[in-house]
Scaffold this motif. Structure first.
Motif, short mmCIF file in Angstrom:
data_model
loop_
_atom_site.label_atom_id
_atom_site.label_comp_id
_atom_site.label_asym_id
_atom_site.label_seq_id
_atom_site.Cartn_x
_atom_site.Cartn_y
_atom_site.Cartn_z
N GLU A 168 117.66 49.40 -72.47
CA GLU A 168 118.64 48.77 -71.59
C GLU A 168 120.01 48.54 -72.22
O GLU A 168 120.95 48.19 -71.53
N GLY A 169 120.11 48.66 -73.54
CA GLY A 169 121.36 48.34 -74.21
C GLY A 169 121.55 46.83 -74.30
O GLY A 169 120.77 46.05 -73.76
N PHE A 170 122.61 46.43 -75.00
CA PHE A 170 122.87 45.01 -75.21
C PHE A 170 123.18 44.31 -73.90
O PHE A 170 122.75 43.18 -73.68
N ALA A 171 123.90 44.98 -73.01
CA ALA A 171 124.24 44.36 -71.72
C ALA A 171 122.99 44.04 -70.90
O ALA A 171 122.96 43.04 -70.19
N GLY A 172 121.96 44.88 -71.02
CA GLY A 172 120.74 44.66 -70.25
C GLY A 172 119.71 43.77 -70.93
O GLY A 172 118.68 43.44 -70.34
N LEU A 173 119.98 43.39 -72.16
CA LEU A 173 119.05 42.55 -72.92
C LEU A 173 119.16 41.10 -72.47
O LEU A 173 120.26 40.56 -72.37
N THR A 174 118.03 40.49 -72.19
CA THR A 174 117.97 39.05 -71.94
C THR A 174 116.78 38.50 -72.71
O THR A 174 115.81 39.23 -72.99
N VAL A 175 116.85 37.23 -73.04
CA VAL A 175 115.71 36.61 -73.72
C VAL A 175 114.50 36.66 -72.79
O VAL A 175 113.38 36.91 -73.23
N ARG A 176 114.73 36.51 -71.51
CA ARG A 176 113.64 36.56 -70.52
C ARG A 176 112.96 37.93 -70.51
O ARG A 176 111.74 38.02 -70.50
N PHE A 180 114.68 31.23 -79.92
CA PHE A 180 115.98 31.90 -79.87
C PHE A 180 116.85 31.28 -78.79
O PHE A 180 116.50 31.28 -77.62
N SER A 181 118.00 30.79 -79.20
CA SER A 181 118.90 30.10 -78.29
C SER A 181 119.66 31.04 -77.36
O SER A 181 120.16 30.62 -76.33
N SER A 182 119.74 32.31 -77.74
CA SER A 182 120.52 33.28 -76.96
C SER A 182 120.10 34.69 -77.36
O SER A 182 119.43 34.90 -78.37
N LYS A 183 120.56 35.66 -76.58
CA LYS A 183 120.28 37.04 -76.95
C LYS A 183 121.01 37.41 -78.24
O LYS A 183 120.51 38.19 -79.04
N GLU A 184 122.16 36.81 -78.47
CA GLU A 184 122.89 37.06 -79.72
C GLU A 184 122.08 36.56 -80.91
O GLU A 184 122.00 37.23 -81.95
N HIS A 185 121.48 35.40 -80.76
CA HIS A 185 120.65 34.84 -81.82
C HIS A 185 119.46 35.76 -82.10
O HIS A 185 119.12 36.04 -83.25
N LEU A 186 118.86 36.27 -81.05
CA LEU A 186 117.71 37.16 -81.19
C LEU A 186 118.10 38.45 -81.92
O LEU A 186 117.41 38.88 -82.86
N VAL A 187 119.21 39.05 -81.56
CA VAL A 187 119.65 40.29 -82.21
C VAL A 187 120.06 40.02 -83.66
O VAL A 187 119.75 40.81 -84.56
N ALA A 188 120.73 38.91 -83.91
CA ALA A 188 121.11 38.57 -85.29
C ALA A 188 119.85 38.39 -86.14
O ALA A 188 119.82 38.81 -87.31
N GLU A 189 118.81 37.83 -85.57
CA GLU A 189 117.54 37.66 -86.29
C GLU A 189 116.92 39.02 -86.61
O GLU A 189 116.38 39.21 -87.71
N VAL A 190 116.99 39.95 -85.67
CA VAL A 190 116.47 41.30 -85.92
C VAL A 190 117.17 41.90 -87.13
O VAL A 190 116.53 42.44 -88.04
N PHE A 191 118.51 41.80 -87.16
CA PHE A 191 119.25 42.37 -88.28
C PHE A 191 118.91 41.64 -89.58
O PHE A 191 118.69 42.27 -90.62
#
Length: 186
Positions: free
Chosen positions: A32-40, A57-68
């Motif tokens: 889905e790309g970053f635009a289509g990513l949701t925590v839900r 995870f407080s946000s999708k940004e937090h989730l992606v930062a954790e992946v990195f």
């Protein structure tokens, strides 16, 4: 490998949940790309209730930062003793730049996520920055010049933003880092 959570220490069951969520995030990004990513959406793919996902995870940004962060922490670069200082620095920069090079959706998402103002992202950004700084300092050798170290950090951060903006691939970014690091160090 066990990772300390941004928000708290994890039990084994909680760590498993976070692992499932981070793996599912990569899958959603690919589709889905970053635009289509949701925590839900990540929670659904991971088989976790959305409320549970938000406790980690407080946000999708937090989730992606954790992946990195997890990729970076799980891939320490062993210094090649046969390389000179410049070679060691180039190897560190190239290694970090290529962590997500083969996954363009993840790479772009990491750049966007790390620029976020979420306090949990800020915390991870600091941890990531400290890790990269330490790797560069180790590559430079004993008593590295603080100006050189900061220049290399700025080089990496600027290159990451540039690649995230689409001015070349992450592989090209790694090549450019090498050229620029040699200019700084030689």
């Amino acid at each position: 490998m066990s990772f300390e959570s941004t928000r708290r220490r994890l039990t084994e069951k909680q760590a498993d949940t976070v692992d499932r969520l981070t793996k599912a995030a990569v899958e959603v990004l690919r589709a889905e790309g970053f635009a289509g990513l949701t925590v839900r959406s990540v929670a659904g793919l991971a088989g976790v209730a959305p409320a549970t996902a938000y406790t980690y995870f407080s946000s999708k940004e937090h989730l992606v930062a954790e992946v990195f962060w997890r990729r970076l922490a799980a891939s320490p670069e062993e210094a090649d003793a046969s390389l000179d200082r410049t070679g060691r620095v180039v190897a560190v920069l190239r290694h970090i730049a290529l962590l997500v090079a083969d996954e363009p959706e993840l790479a772009g998402a990491v750049t966007s996520a790390l620029l976020g103002r979420d306090p949990d992202v800020e915390h991870l950004r600091t941890r990531i920055g400290i890790e990269i700084r330490q790797r560069l300092a180790d590559a430079l050798g004993s008593n590295p010049d603080p100006d050189v170290l900061e220049s290399l950090e700025l080089l990496y951060a600027g290159g990451l933003v540039r690649a995230g903006m689409g001015y070349g691939s992450y592989t090209e970014f790694a090549d450019r880092l090498e050229t620029s690091a040699k200019l700084i160090l030689e």
